[in-house]
Design a protein around this motif. Structure first.
Motif, mmCIF file in Angstrom:
data_model
loop_
_atom_site.group_PDB
_atom_site.id
_atom_site.type_symbol
_atom_site.label_atom_id
_atom_site.label_comp_id
_atom_site.label_asym_id
_atom_site.label_seq_id
_atom_site.Cartn_x
_atom_site.Cartn_y
_atom_site.Cartn_z
ATOM 1 N N GLN A 24 1.182 -1.234 -0.254
ATOM 2 C CA GLN A 24 -0.099 -0.249 -0.349
ATOM 3 C C GLN A 24 0.693 1.512 -0.017
ATOM 4 O OE1 GLN A 24 -3.415 0.318 -0.469
ATOM 5 N NE2 GLN A 24 -2.758 2.381 -0.508
ATOM 6 N N VAL A 25 2.114 1.056 0.663
ATOM 7 C CA VAL A 25 2.841 2.019 0.902
ATOM 8 C C VAL A 25 3.449 2.696 -0.170
ATOM 9 C CG1 VAL A 25 5.529 3.088 1.662
ATOM 10 C CG2 VAL A 25 3.393 2.481 2.947
ATOM 11 N N GLY A 26 3.704 1.379 -0.943
ATOM 12 C CA GLY A 26 4.792 1.507 -2.225
ATOM 13 C C GLY A 26 3.616 2.095 -3.210
ATOM 14 N N CYS A 27 2.468 1.979 -3.618
ATOM 15 C CA CYS A 27 1.176 2.216 -4.433
ATOM 16 C C CYS A 27 1.201 3.676 -3.775
ATOM 17 C CB CYS A 27 -0.200 1.626 -3.971
ATOM 18 S SG CYS A 27 0.371 0.249 -5.217
ATOM 19 N N SER A 28 0.678 4.061 -2.514
ATOM 20 C CA SER A 28 0.395 5.664 -2.078
ATOM 21 C C SER A 28 1.811 6.394 -2.917
ATOM 22 C CB SER A 28 0.399 5.879 -1.127
ATOM 23 O OG SER A 28 -0.702 4.547 -0.774
ATOM 24 N N THR A 29 3.002 6.488 -3.139
ATOM 25 C CA THR A 29 4.194 7.411 -2.941
ATOM 26 C C THR A 29 4.173 6.907 -4.009
ATOM 27 O OG1 THR A 29 5.689 5.012 -2.519
ATOM 28 C CG2 THR A 29 4.572 6.608 -0.754
ATOM 29 N N THR A 34 -0.411 1.970 -10.044
ATOM 30 C CA THR A 34 -1.380 1.189 -9.753
ATOM 31 C C THR A 34 -1.777 1.108 -11.190
ATOM 32 O OG1 THR A 34 -2.632 3.642 -9.626
ATOM 33 C CG2 THR A 34 -2.009 3.201 -7.335
ATOM 34 N N ARG A 35 -1.769 1.767 -11.888
ATOM 35 C CA ARG A 35 -1.922 0.990 -13.825
ATOM 36 C C ARG A 35 -1.561 -0.758 -13.791
ATOM 37 N NH1 ARG A 35 -0.100 1.053 -18.690
ATOM 38 N NH2 ARG A 35 -1.353 0.587 -20.472
ATOM 39 N N LEU A 36 -0.506 -0.842 -13.168
ATOM 40 C CA LEU A 36 0.393 -2.116 -13.788
ATOM 41 C C LEU A 36 -0.577 -2.766 -11.959
ATOM 42 C CD1 LEU A 36 3.721 -1.217 -14.605
ATOM 43 C CD2 LEU A 36 1.352 -2.219 -16.270
ATOM 44 N N VAL A 37 -0.592 -2.627 -10.929
ATOM 45 C CA VAL A 37 -1.287 -3.023 -9.816
ATOM 46 C C VAL A 37 -1.586 -2.476 -8.804
ATOM 47 C CG1 VAL A 37 1.346 -3.312 -8.730
ATOM 48 C CG2 VAL A 37 -0.747 -4.780 -7.850
ATOM 49 N N ALA A 38 -2.820 -2.855 -8.944
ATOM 50 C CA ALA A 38 -4.504 -2.005 -7.759
ATOM 51 C C ALA A 38 -3.398 -2.163 -6.162
ATOM 52 C CB ALA A 38 -4.893 -3.027 -8.237
ATOM 53 N N SER A 39 -3.628 -0.928 -5.611
ATOM 54 C CA SER A 39 -3.547 -0.561 -4.465
ATOM 55 C C SER A 39 -4.296 -1.327 -3.565
ATOM 56 C CB SER A 39 -3.146 0.390 -3.730
ATOM 57 O OG SER A 39 -4.549 0.697 -3.683
ATOM 58 N N PRO A 40 -3.621 -2.171 -2.342
ATOM 59 C CA PRO A 40 -4.907 -3.219 -1.438
ATOM 60 C C PRO A 40 -6.541 -2.210 -1.306
ATOM 61 C CG PRO A 40 -3.083 -3.797 -0.649
ATOM 62 C CD PRO A 40 -2.233 -2.328 -2.242
ATOM 63 N N GLY A 41 -5.696 -0.392 -0.983
ATOM 64 C CA GLY A 41 -6.946 -0.495 -1.125
ATOM 65 C C GLY A 41 -7.903 -0.081 -1.741
#
Length: 261
Positions: A24-29, A34-41
């Motif tokens: 989640q931190v990796g996606c948020s920062t 997020t186009r390649l891998v959606a965040s847990p949220g």
């Protein structure tokens, strides 16, 4: 080193929780796109949306029907073939070699043949699940039958048991642990085969939902589908473990599992 009571149970989940937090931190920062891998949220929000509008449960019901139907056919076929091969040398000569050949064939190579033979309806999907799930049941039960203690068979003959009574009262109970082990493997394989089967012109099911999401680059829906497959695998494995604990309660190793460590 002093450990808190129950720490061992929680420690198993520590690394997955940390992994999700880092994800989640990796996606948020922006470290992960997020186009390649959606965040847990995103995945949780999408899963809630799919569950709320009924899409997830309607596809889940179809997938469960296919998996359960295929697994039921596999249990009947695997047990029947293992009894034929395990109880007779002639039966083993007839049954074992073709099955050993078939279990090495790649499933994807059989898909075109299944479409030609059975069309594109539900039949080829259920039969693909059944085909893949039959082999672990056959192999484990066959091994269990062949491993029956000869002294038990000699005792059955001494007591005057018929062939049917020997199979029912001696061989099948003795081979039950191997049969349940085969069923555990078969349950896991049934979900793997379902993923392949639901790519055959399916218009419903979790696999179909994931294939549709692929066309629109919806990685969140794809990951929801994978998460559902994982939960189904975990739940079905726990169900078979419960059956093992119930039916094999007479075994010392099972009784030992019920005692406090």
């Amino acid at each position: 080193m002093i450990q808190l009571p129950g720490w061992r149970h929680f420690s198993r989940f520590l690394s997955p929780v940390l992994l999700v937090i880092f994800w989640q931190v990796g996606c948020s920062t922006g470290l992960l796109s997020t186009r390649l891998v959606a965040s847990p949220g995103q995945i949780i929000a999408t899963g809630w949306s799919l569950a709320h509008d009924g899409t997830l449960f309607s596809n889940l019901g179809v997938s469960l029907m296919r998996a359960v139907s295929g697994l039921a056919i596999a249990v009947v076929a695997g047990v029947s073939l293992a009894l034929i091969a395990g109880l007779s040398r002639i039966g083993e000569d007839i049954v074992d070699a073709p099955l050993q050949i078939m279990r090495t064939l790649p499933v994807l190579a059989l898909v075109p043949l299944f479409i030609l033979w059975f069309g594109i309806g539900e039949t080829p999907k259920i039969l693909l699940v059944a085909l893949g799930s039959t082999f672990p049941i056959y192999l484990n039960l066959h091994k269990g039958i062949r491993s029956i203690d000869p002294k038990l068979l000699e005792m059955a003959r001494t007591l005057g048991l018929s062939r049917g009574q020997t199979v029912r009262d001696v061989i099948l109970p003795g081979a039950l642990p191997d049969l349940l082990t085969g069923v555990r493997f078969a349950v896991g394989i049934s979900w793997l085969m379902l993923v392949v089967a639901e790519q055959i012109n399916a218009d419903s099911g979790i696999g179909h939902m994931m294939m549709d999401a692929q066309d629109f680059l919806r990685t969140d829906i794809i990951l929801v589908g994978l998460f559902v497959y994982g939960l189904l695998g975990l739940g079905s494995d726990q169900l078979v473990r419960t059956l093992e604990h119930h039916f094999l309660a007479w075994r010392p190793v099972q009784r030992g599992k019920g005692q406090p460590a």
